[in-house]
Design an enzyme around this catalytic site. Structure first.
Site, PDB file in Angstrom:
ATOM      1  CB  THR A  70      34.202  29.447  47.677  1.00 27.23           C
ATOM      2  OG1 THR A  70      34.460  28.302  48.483  1.00 27.23           O
ATOM      3  CG2 THR A  70      35.408  30.362  47.699  1.00 27.23           C
ATOM      4  CG  ASP A  84      37.536  30.531  58.454  1.00 28.01           C
ATOM      5  OD1 ASP A  84      38.183  29.579  57.956  1.00 28.01           O
ATOM      6  OD2 ASP A  84      37.759  31.725  58.173  1.00 28.01           O
ATOM      7  CB  ILE A  85      38.796  24.927  58.309  1.00 28.71           C
ATOM      8  CG1 ILE A  85      39.304  25.560  57.009  1.00 28.71           C
ATOM      9  CG2 ILE A  85      37.582  24.055  58.081  1.00 28.71           C
ATOM     10  CD1 ILE A  85      39.835  24.557  56.005  1.00 28.71           C
ATOM     11  NE  ARG A 124      43.697  20.215  32.634  1.00 30.15           N
ATOM     12  CZ  ARG A 124      44.741  20.597  31.914  1.00 30.15           C
ATOM     13  NH1 ARG A 124      45.316  19.736  31.072  1.00 30.15           N
ATOM     14  NH2 ARG A 124      45.235  21.811  32.035  1.00 30.15           N
ATOM     15  CB  VAL A 145      36.597  24.550  31.328  1.00 26.90           C
ATOM     16  CG1 VAL A 145      36.746  23.047  31.469  1.00 26.90           C
ATOM     17  CG2 VAL A 145      36.492  24.941  29.877  1.00 26.90           C
ATOM     18  CE1 TYR A 179      43.389  24.042  45.174  1.00 26.97           C
ATOM     19  CE2 TYR A 179      44.287  22.917  43.244  1.00 26.97           C
ATOM     20  CZ  TYR A 179      43.362  22.988  44.270  1.00 26.97           C
ATOM     21  OH  TYR A 179      42.411  21.996  44.416  1.00 26.97           O
ATOM     22  CG  ASN A 194      41.899  30.279  29.333  1.00 29.10           C
ATOM     23  OD1 ASN A 194      40.980  29.933  30.057  1.00 29.10           O
ATOM     24  ND2 ASN A 194      42.213  31.540  29.136  1.00 29.10           N
TER      25      ASN A 194
END
Length: 324
Positions: free
Chosen positions: A46, A67-68, A223, A199, A155, A216
């Site tokens: 990512t 990679d972890i 927030r 966003v 998550y 959305n």
């Protein structure tokens, strides 16, 4: 104020996992500017190659592609390191609902690999990214550590599990761990692209391109949007925190509360455009309101954020204007 007064011994080496990502690359940048050494570990799943290349000519910087989820990679990355800033994770609540097995492997097992490698390598402090999503459906505001509700997404579950594992490593294995519950971080280099984009950068990019953003829900969700500089401060100050504060998780935010619809119209005004948004369905797993009590981080970490939302959003808009 901020991290300007933070000092470490000469030749201090930081390992930043996820260092090619938004938060990780900003941590690498500031640590290098302060004169210390950085080893960046990222598998570029990512994170962006461009974020890695920013520092490739700096002699104090080393990039390790890895990679972890691979324990040997974590062990090698931790060798000779003083402090670990573990930012490597896959984000996005909606995506985690679609990919629960991957999120478990990456965000839980990967973090556990890093904790074990850090413990075996005698790391001084292990600072890791948690999330405000661990508060789940707990309705009270502001969000306060120790008062969490039912988790609403895979998550959120991964971040809560990371916190519990970190506590065990402090309790049983002598590793000082500090969890940072990030609240809606934004700022330079945050990716505006893709269906899971955050966003603020997404709105800015769409408005600059003359597109009509989709909000959305009804836009009345709120927030505690937190500028990247505050998050950098929290990571560095956690590295200097006392042993007595280890094993804890801390809210990392500004302590404000912004409504999405107000942010939207603020962006249109700042960008000089007049575009009415479209409204879509609520996102699965999202909470309606979130803002943070940051008194624990102030007390135990010396965290003292000086980037308000207004100051941060102005800086972010200028960055995107130059870089999109």
């Amino acid at each position: 104020m901020g991290y300007a007064e933070v000092r470490f011994p000469e030749n201090t080496l930081f390992l930043v996992t996820g260092g090619a990502g938004f938060i990780g690359s900003n941590l690498c940048e500031v640590i290098l500017k302060l004169g210390y050494k950085v080893r960046c570990l990222d598998d570029l799943s990512t994170g962006k190659q461009a974020n890695v290349d920013l520092f490739k000519d700096n002699p104090n910087y080393m990039f390790v592609k890895g990679d972890i989820k691979d324990f040997d990679t974590c062990m090698n990355a931790c060798k000779g390191v003083d402090f670990v800033l573990n930012q490597a994770a896959w984000g996005s609540v909606p995506r985690s609902i679609e990919m629960p097995l991957f999120y478990c492997a990456n965000n839980i097992t990967g973090t556990l690999n890093m904790l074990e490698a850090a413990g075996q390598n005698g790391i001084k402090k292990f600072v890791y990214a948690s999330s405000s999503s661990v508060y789940g459906d707990e309705p009270n505001l502001p969000k306060t550590e120790g008062r969490e509700g039912n988790l609403l997404s895979p998550y959120a579950l991964t971040k809560r599990a990371d916190e519990e594992w970190a506590k065990q490593y402090t309790r049983h294995y002598g590793l000082d761990t500090y969890g940072l519950r990030y609240f809606n971080v934004f700022g330079r280099r945050q990716d505006p692209n893709g269906v899971y984009a955050a966003v603020i950068p997404k709105f800015i990019k769409q408005l600059l391109a003359g597109e009509t953003p989709i909000i959305n829900g009804d836009g009345k969700q709120s927030r505690d949007f937190t500028y990247i500089e505050n998050v950098i401060e929290a990571n560095l100050k956690a590295c200097l925190a006392p042993h007595e504060a280890a094993g804890n998780a801390f809210n990392i935010a500004y302590g404000g509360r912004e409504y999405l619809i107000d942010i939207y119209y603020g962006l249109t005004k700042s960008l000089g455009v007049n575009v009415e948004p479209k409204f879509g369905p609520d996102r699965a797993g999202d909470i309606k309101h979130s803002n943070a009590d940051i008194s624990k981080a102030k007390r135990l970490l010396g965290y003292n954020p000086d980037w308000s939302f207004e100051r941060g959003i102005a800086a972010a808009i200028e960055w995107y204007k130059k870089n999109l």
